[in-house]
Write an enzyme that holds these catalytic residues in place. Structure first.
Site, PDB file in Angstrom:
ATOM      1  N   ASN A   9      24.962  46.521  62.681  1.00 14.05           N
ATOM      2  CA  ASN A   9      26.352  46.659  63.119  1.00 14.05           C
ATOM      3  C   ASN A   9      26.718  45.346  63.808  1.00 14.05           C
ATOM      4  O   ASN A   9      26.287  45.097  64.929  1.00 14.05           O
ATOM      5  CB  ASN A   9      26.479  47.845  64.085  1.00 14.05           C
ATOM      6  CG  ASN A   9      27.859  47.941  64.712  1.00 14.05           C
ATOM      7  OD1 ASN A   9      28.787  47.256  64.292  1.00 14.05           O
ATOM      8  ND2 ASN A   9      27.997  48.787  65.725  1.00 14.05           N
ATOM      9  N   TRP A  10      27.479  44.542  63.116  1.00 15.16           N
ATOM     10  CA  TRP A  10      27.828  43.218  63.662  1.00 15.16           C
ATOM     11  C   TRP A  10      28.859  43.299  64.769  1.00 15.16           C
ATOM     12  O   TRP A  10      29.132  42.300  65.436  1.00 15.16           O
ATOM     13  CB  TRP A  10      28.358  42.315  62.548  1.00 15.16           C
ATOM     14  CG  TRP A  10      27.308  41.767  61.640  1.00 15.16           C
ATOM     15  CD1 TRP A  10      25.952  41.931  61.747  1.00 15.16           C
ATOM     16  CD2 TRP A  10      27.519  40.942  60.478  1.00 15.16           C
ATOM     17  NE1 TRP A  10      25.307  41.269  60.740  1.00 15.16           N
ATOM     18  CE2 TRP A  10      26.244  40.647  59.937  1.00 15.16           C
ATOM     19  CE3 TRP A  10      28.644  40.434  59.841  1.00 15.16           C
ATOM     20  CZ2 TRP A  10      26.075  39.867  58.796  1.00 15.16           C
ATOM     21  CZ3 TRP A  10      28.480  39.655  58.702  1.00 15.16           C
ATOM     22  CH2 TRP A  10      27.204  39.370  58.187  1.00 15.16           C
ATOM     23  N   LYS A  11      29.497  44.451  64.940  1.00 13.12           N
ATOM     24  CA  LYS A  11      30.576  44.591  65.925  1.00 13.12           C
ATOM     25  C   LYS A  11      31.616  43.486  65.686  1.00 13.12           C
ATOM     26  O   LYS A  11      31.856  43.123  64.541  1.00 13.12           O
ATOM     27  CB  LYS A  11      29.993  44.600  67.352  1.00 13.12           C
ATOM     28  CG  LYS A  11      28.860  45.638  67.472  1.00 13.12           C
ATOM     29  CD  LYS A  11      28.390  45.907  68.860  1.00 13.12           C
ATOM     30  CE  LYS A  11      27.306  46.974  68.818  1.00 13.12           C
ATOM     31  NZ  LYS A  11      26.810  47.349  70.117  1.00 13.12           N
ATOM     32  N   HIS A  94      31.446  55.383  66.835  1.00 10.68           N
ATOM     33  CA  HIS A  94      30.577  54.546  67.677  1.00 10.68           C
ATOM     34  C   HIS A  94      30.997  54.701  69.143  1.00 10.68           C
ATOM     35  O   HIS A  94      32.184  54.824  69.439  1.00 10.68           O
ATOM     36  CB  HIS A  94      30.677  53.068  67.243  1.00 10.68           C
ATOM     37  CG  HIS A  94      29.619  52.233  67.881  1.00 10.68           C
ATOM     38  ND1 HIS A  94      29.732  51.770  69.170  1.00 10.68           N
ATOM     39  CD2 HIS A  94      28.408  51.811  67.421  1.00 10.68           C
ATOM     40  CE1 HIS A  94      28.633  51.088  69.478  1.00 10.68           C
ATOM     41  NE2 HIS A  94      27.817  51.094  68.441  1.00 10.68           N
ATOM     42  N   GLU A  96      31.359  52.654  71.444  1.00  9.31           N
ATOM     43  CA  GLU A  96      32.351  51.666  71.904  1.00  9.31           C
ATOM     44  C   GLU A  96      33.755  52.090  71.501  1.00  9.31           C
ATOM     45  O   GLU A  96      34.726  51.826  72.214  1.00  9.31           O
ATOM     46  CB  GLU A  96      31.995  50.273  71.354  1.00  9.31           C
ATOM     47  CG  GLU A  96      30.789  49.701  72.098  1.00  9.31           C
ATOM     48  CD  GLU A  96      29.934  48.738  71.297  1.00  9.31           C
ATOM     49  OE1 GLU A  96      30.386  48.254  70.239  1.00  9.31           O
ATOM     50  OE2 GLU A  96      28.799  48.477  71.732  1.00  9.31           O
ATOM     51  N   GLU A 166      22.551  57.070  69.337  1.00 10.99           N
ATOM     52  CA  GLU A 166      22.602  55.844  70.129  1.00 10.99           C
ATOM     53  C   GLU A 166      22.906  56.195  71.580  1.00 10.99           C
ATOM     54  O   GLU A 166      24.092  56.365  71.949  1.00 10.99           O
ATOM     55  CB  GLU A 166      23.705  54.912  69.614  1.00 10.99           C
ATOM     56  CG  GLU A 166      23.515  54.463  68.182  1.00 10.99           C
ATOM     57  CD  GLU A 166      24.248  53.148  67.904  1.00 10.99           C
ATOM     58  OE1 GLU A 166      23.584  52.222  67.455  1.00 10.99           O
ATOM     59  OE2 GLU A 166      25.456  53.051  68.172  1.00 10.99           O
ATOM     60  N   GLY A 172      23.005  47.393  73.975  1.00 11.83           N
ATOM     61  CA  GLY A 172      23.291  46.047  74.484  1.00 11.83           C
ATOM     62  C   GLY A 172      22.725  45.781  75.863  1.00 11.83           C
ATOM     63  O   GLY A 172      23.068  44.793  76.503  1.00 11.83           O
ATOM     64  N   SER A 212      19.336  48.589  71.498  1.00  8.56           N
ATOM     65  CA  SER A 212      18.356  47.533  71.777  1.00  8.56           C
ATOM     66  C   SER A 212      17.150  47.552  70.837  1.00  8.56           C
ATOM     67  O   SER A 212      16.025  47.275  71.264  1.00  8.56           O
ATOM     68  CB  SER A 212      17.926  47.580  73.254  1.00  8.56           C
ATOM     69  OG  SER A 212      19.048  47.374  74.104  1.00  8.56           O
ATOM     70  N   GLY A 233      22.433  46.428  66.652  1.00 12.58           N
ATOM     71  CA  GLY A 233      23.571  45.601  67.043  1.00 12.58           C
ATOM     72  C   GLY A 233      23.171  44.135  67.171  1.00 12.58           C
ATOM     73  O   GLY A 233      23.073  43.405  66.182  1.00 12.58           O
ATOM     74  N   GLY A 234      22.906  43.700  68.396  1.00 13.53           N
ATOM     75  CA  GLY A 234      22.632  42.287  68.683  1.00 13.53           C
ATOM     76  C   GLY A 234      21.598  41.649  67.757  1.00 13.53           C
ATOM     77  O   GLY A 234      21.783  40.519  67.283  1.00 13.53           O
TER      78      GLY A 234
END
Ligand code: 13P
Length: 249
Positions: A9-11, A94, A96, A166, A172, A212, A233-234
């Site tokens: 997930n590149w956000k 998600h 966010e 999640e 993150g 993470s 993610g990251g």
């Protein structure tokens, strides 16, 4: 045996030229794996990403969609629009989006139904906050999210859905849930699906862990009994690191 699925997930990261380069580099490294690899990328990268991922084993997804087909919803993108350019997956709910954009269990349910109608495969996110975990409510919260997200979804349609657990406190933050805790919650989700549907449907459902995930912890997480892969993610923003995660099981 359920397949392993690793989704990035590149956000809100990566310009089209970066997306193209990334997919070229990743595809060379993961071409021999039988794990399913998905990249959920910004709307502005989708077209370039789809072209670059042609003839590779990388599948492309979006990160959100609106539940209506079309109309006066300035700034929104519908499932029909995503499908029309060849998008295969879409992240729905998600944390966010729940936190910053007023996504609710009700809109999550509407989006899942619209995605399925448009032959998109939803990756549905659930997970508790730190406060909910600290007060011991995490199982109730997640079971309720699952129940409301899947309201009115048939078992045939459930086979097209991926669930991602999640925990918000692990996103993150560098704090990963232990593989045991994550596996236990994913078992709880599977049991909830069993009670809503049946044993076969629950056993077939792909459930990912996110929060993470990195190459140092992916193998341990993905080797547990019930975690079928990750939503990353990251660590999905660097091709070498993401390739390691994709190949860790
Ligand atoms: P991080 O891997 O950066 O913690 O993000 C997880 C996530 O939100 C994936 O959807």
């Amino acid at each position: 045996m359920r397949r392993k699925v690793i989704a990035g997930n590149w956000k809100m990261n990566m310009l089209p030229n970066e997306a193209i380069k990334f997919i070229e580099e990743l595809s060379a490294q993961v071409k021999n794996t039988s794990n399913e690899i998905i990249l959920c990328i910004p709307y502005t990268d989708l077209f370039y990403g789809l072209l670059t991922a042609q003839n590779t084993n990388i599948k492309i997804g979006a990160q959100n969609m609106h539940w209506e087909e079309k109309g006066a919803y300035t700034g929104e993108v519908s499932g029909q629009m995503l499908k029309s350019i060849g998008v295969e997956y879409v992240i729905i709910g998600h944390s966010e989006r729940r936190q910053y954009f007023a996504e609710t269990d009700e809109t999550v349910n509407k989006k899942i139904k619209s995605a399925l109608q448009n032959e998109l495969k939803p990756i549905v996110c659930v997970g508790e906050s730190l406060e909910q975990r600290e007060t011991g409510n995490q199982e109730e919260v997640v079971k309720n999210q699952i129940k409301l997200a899947l309201e009115g979804i048939t078992k045939e349609d459930l086979s097209k859905i991926i669930i991602a657990y999640e925990p918000i406190w692990a996103i993150g933050t560098g704090k990963t849930a232990t593989s045991n805790d994550a596996n236990e919650m994913i078992k709880t989700i599977r049991n909830e699906v069993l009670s809503l549907y049946n044993e076969e449907t629950a056993q077939k459902l792909i459930i990912l862990y996110g929060g993470s995930v990195k190459s140092e912890n992916s193998k341990e997480l993905f080797s547990t009994s019930d975690i079928d892969g990750g939503l990353v993610g990251g660590a999905s923003l660097k091709p070498d690191e993401f390739a390691k995660i994709c190949l860790s099981v």
